[in-house]
Each structure stands twice: as structure tokens, then as C-alpha cells.
Design a protein around this motif. Structure first.
Motif, PDB file in Angstrom:
ATOM      1  N   ARG A 184       3.302  14.496  46.479  1.00 17.57           N
ATOM      2  CA  ARG A 184       2.703  14.172  45.115  1.00 17.57           C
ATOM      3  C   ARG A 184       2.619  15.732  44.568  1.00 17.57           C
ATOM      4  O   ARG A 184       1.742  16.386  44.937  1.00 17.57           O
ATOM      5  CB  ARG A 184       1.402  13.470  44.985  1.00 17.57           C
ATOM      6  CG  ARG A 184       0.780  13.117  43.850  1.00 17.57           C
ATOM      7  CD  ARG A 184      -0.347  12.318  44.051  1.00 17.57           C
ATOM      8  NE  ARG A 184      -1.575  12.854  44.738  1.00 17.57           N
ATOM      9  CZ  ARG A 184      -2.559  12.343  45.317  1.00 17.57           C
ATOM     10  NH1 ARG A 184      -2.526  11.066  45.336  1.00 17.57           N
ATOM     11  NH2 ARG A 184      -3.536  13.338  45.852  1.00 17.57           N
ATOM     12  N   ALA A 185       3.420  15.619  43.336  1.00 15.29           N
ATOM     13  CA  ALA A 185       3.414  16.984  42.781  1.00 15.29           C
ATOM     14  C   ALA A 185       2.083  17.392  42.174  1.00 15.29           C
ATOM     15  O   ALA A 185       1.735  18.585  41.957  1.00 15.29           O
ATOM     16  CB  ALA A 185       4.426  16.913  41.797  1.00 15.29           C
ATOM     17  N   ASP A 186       1.106  16.510  41.606  1.00 12.02           N
ATOM     18  CA  ASP A 186       0.243  16.593  40.722  1.00 12.02           C
ATOM     19  C   ASP A 186      -1.384  16.984  41.510  1.00 12.02           C
ATOM     20  O   ASP A 186      -2.214  17.196  40.794  1.00 12.02           O
ATOM     21  CB  ASP A 186      -0.115  15.546  39.866  1.00 12.02           C
ATOM     22  CG  ASP A 186      -0.460  14.079  40.347  1.00 12.02           C
ATOM     23  OD1 ASP A 186      -0.313  14.206  41.803  1.00 12.02           O
ATOM     24  OD2 ASP A 186      -1.243  13.343  39.945  1.00 12.02           O
ATOM     25  N   THR A 187      -1.221  17.072  42.675  1.00 11.83           N
ATOM     26  CA  THR A 187      -2.283  17.378  43.692  1.00 11.83           C
ATOM     27  C   THR A 187      -2.727  18.710  43.619  1.00 11.83           C
ATOM     28  O   THR A 187      -1.776  19.753  43.385  1.00 11.83           O
ATOM     29  CB  THR A 187      -2.279  17.101  45.033  1.00 11.83           C
ATOM     30  OG1 THR A 187      -3.469  17.214  45.927  1.00 11.83           O
ATOM     31  CG2 THR A 187      -0.970  18.020  45.696  1.00 11.83           C
ATOM     32  N   GLN A 188      -4.066  19.201  43.225  1.00 12.07           N
ATOM     33  CA  GLN A 188      -4.479  20.442  43.248  1.00 12.07           C
ATOM     34  C   GLN A 188      -4.924  21.218  44.494  1.00 12.07           C
ATOM     35  O   GLN A 188      -5.253  22.229  44.409  1.00 12.07           O
ATOM     36  CB  GLN A 188      -5.931  20.285  42.425  1.00 12.07           C
ATOM     37  CG  GLN A 188      -5.785  19.559  40.941  1.00 12.07           C
ATOM     38  CD  GLN A 188      -4.744  20.684  40.236  1.00 12.07           C
ATOM     39  OE1 GLN A 188      -4.865  21.881  40.092  1.00 12.07           O
ATOM     40  NE2 GLN A 188      -3.957  19.965  39.358  1.00 12.07           N
ATOM     41  N   ARG A 189      -4.789  20.313  45.435  1.00  9.16           N
ATOM     42  CA  ARG A 189      -4.697  20.988  46.752  1.00  9.16           C
ATOM     43  C   ARG A 189      -3.539  22.036  47.025  1.00  9.16           C
ATOM     44  O   ARG A 189      -2.536  21.787  46.771  1.00  9.16           O
ATOM     45  CB  ARG A 189      -4.659  19.897  47.898  1.00  9.16           C
ATOM     46  CG  ARG A 189      -6.137  19.029  47.579  1.00  9.16           C
ATOM     47  CD  ARG A 189      -6.021  18.206  48.881  1.00  9.16           C
ATOM     48  NE  ARG A 189      -6.622  19.182  49.972  1.00  9.16           N
ATOM     49  CZ  ARG A 189      -7.431  18.399  51.047  1.00  9.16           C
ATOM     50  NH1 ARG A 189      -7.049  17.272  51.183  1.00  9.16           N
ATOM     51  NH2 ARG A 189      -7.781  19.247  52.091  1.00  9.16           N
TER      52      ARG A 189
END
Length: 184
Positions: free
Chosen positions: A151-156
Motif C-alpha cells: 500500500r503506497a499511502d502508508t506513513q510507516r
């Protein structure tokens, strides 16, 4: 690799019966504490779907915090990695190395998924080290990391897992890890 790290690794038929492929130091010597391999693959957060990719897949690595890395270079896993890798570009820069899916990876360390488990006869000579890539990691070097987020939008941060030598490993030795031990 020999000039930079002092050793060369290669995927070959394992010395363990029925183990399939293994990873060997074929030239030079890896000194104790050296990074000898990276575990490539698609990074899944604990809440992300991996059901279909995980069916009959022995290359799913589970990190201590539940993050999964799918290091399979075949079938659906390969398709998912390539898709995510193509998605994650920044202008001319690729943000991951997908060459580990081929017989000749650009990053020669991207063979960690083929390191076999130790046995009573073959003690572990490498261990896993989880590593989160910091935000300030140089963009031009990201193209050599064999990992991509599902998932590209993860902030991790991007999770990488490297294998570190527990002792000096010499020419001709196969790398063995303990699948149930993670060093923090």
C-alpha cells in the motif's frame, strides 16, 4: 561485490537434502557482523490482505511486529511486486529494485529468501535484522532496495530485513539462519 564487501554470494543447490536452493559464499570471506544478504519482497502491514499470495508460499517472512515480507519470485507474488514497483516511481527514479525477480539481480545481496534454516548438523551462521529505512535515505539509492510497500499511502517507513553474519564465513560455506530468532 568482492572489491566492495570482500566476498561474493551465489544461489546454488543447497547442501541440505531436499532443501532446494541455498546461498553460498563463493569467493572471499564475510567477516563477523557483515550484512551478507537482504530479504527482498513486497511489504505488507499486519492489516493488509495477503491470503492468495500466501497459499503454498514458503517465502513469507513474518517480522516481530506482524509486518510480512513476501519474498517469492514466482507466480502471483512476482506480479504483485512488479505492479507495486512500477507504481512507485518518482520521475525518472525507481524507488525499488525488481531485478531480484530475475536470474541476475542488480543488487547481489537480494538473495536472503533462499537462505535455509539451520539444522542439528549445520549451525546458524547468519541472523535476521529488521531495519526501517529512514525518511532521509538518499532517493538515488532507493533503486537498489529490493523491497516495495503493498500500500503506497502508508506513513510507516519501508521495512527491510538483512541477514548479518554471526561469525566469519569463508569461501564455499552455505549460509544458514535460525528461522525462529530475530535480533533487535
Amino acid at each position: 561485490m568482492l572489491n566492495t564487501l570482500g566476498f561474493v554470494t551465489e544461489r546454488k543447490c543447497s547442501s541440505l537434502q531436499l532443501a532446494g536452493t541455498g546461498v553460498f559464499v563463493v569467493r572471499g570471506r564475510a567477516q563477523k557482523g557483515s550484512v551478507v544478504a537482504m530479504y527482498p519482497g513486497t511489504i505488507y502491514q499486519a492489516d493488509e490482505p495477503i491470503f492468495f499470495q500466501s497459499i503454498r508460499n514458503p517465502f513469507v517472512f513474518r517480522c516481530i511486529d506482524g509486518i510480512l515480507i513476501d519474498g517469492n519470485d514466482k507466480a502471483m507474488s512476482k506480479i504483485v511486486f512488479r505492479s507495486c514497483s512500477r507504481r512507485d516511481r518518482l520521475g525518472p527514479f525507481s524507488l525499488s529494485d525488481s531485478s531480484w525477480l530475475t536470474p541476475h539481480p542488480v543488487n547481489p545481496l537480494a538473495v536472503g529468501q533462499y537462505v535455509n534454516n539451520c539444522s542439528n548438523e549445520k549451525a546458524a551462521n547468519v541472523c535476521y535484522q529488521e531495519y526501517d529505512v529512514p525518511d532521509g535515505f538518499p532517493l538515488e539509492l532507493r533503486q537498489f532496495l529490493p523491497n516495495v510497500k503493498y500500500r503506497a499511502d502508508t506513513q510507516r517507513p519501508l521495512r527491510c530485513v538483512v541477514l548479518v553474519s554471526l561469525r566469519d564465513i569463508t569461501h564455499g560455506e552455505e549460509l544458514f539462519s535460525n528461522y525462529y530468532t530475530i535480533v533487535h
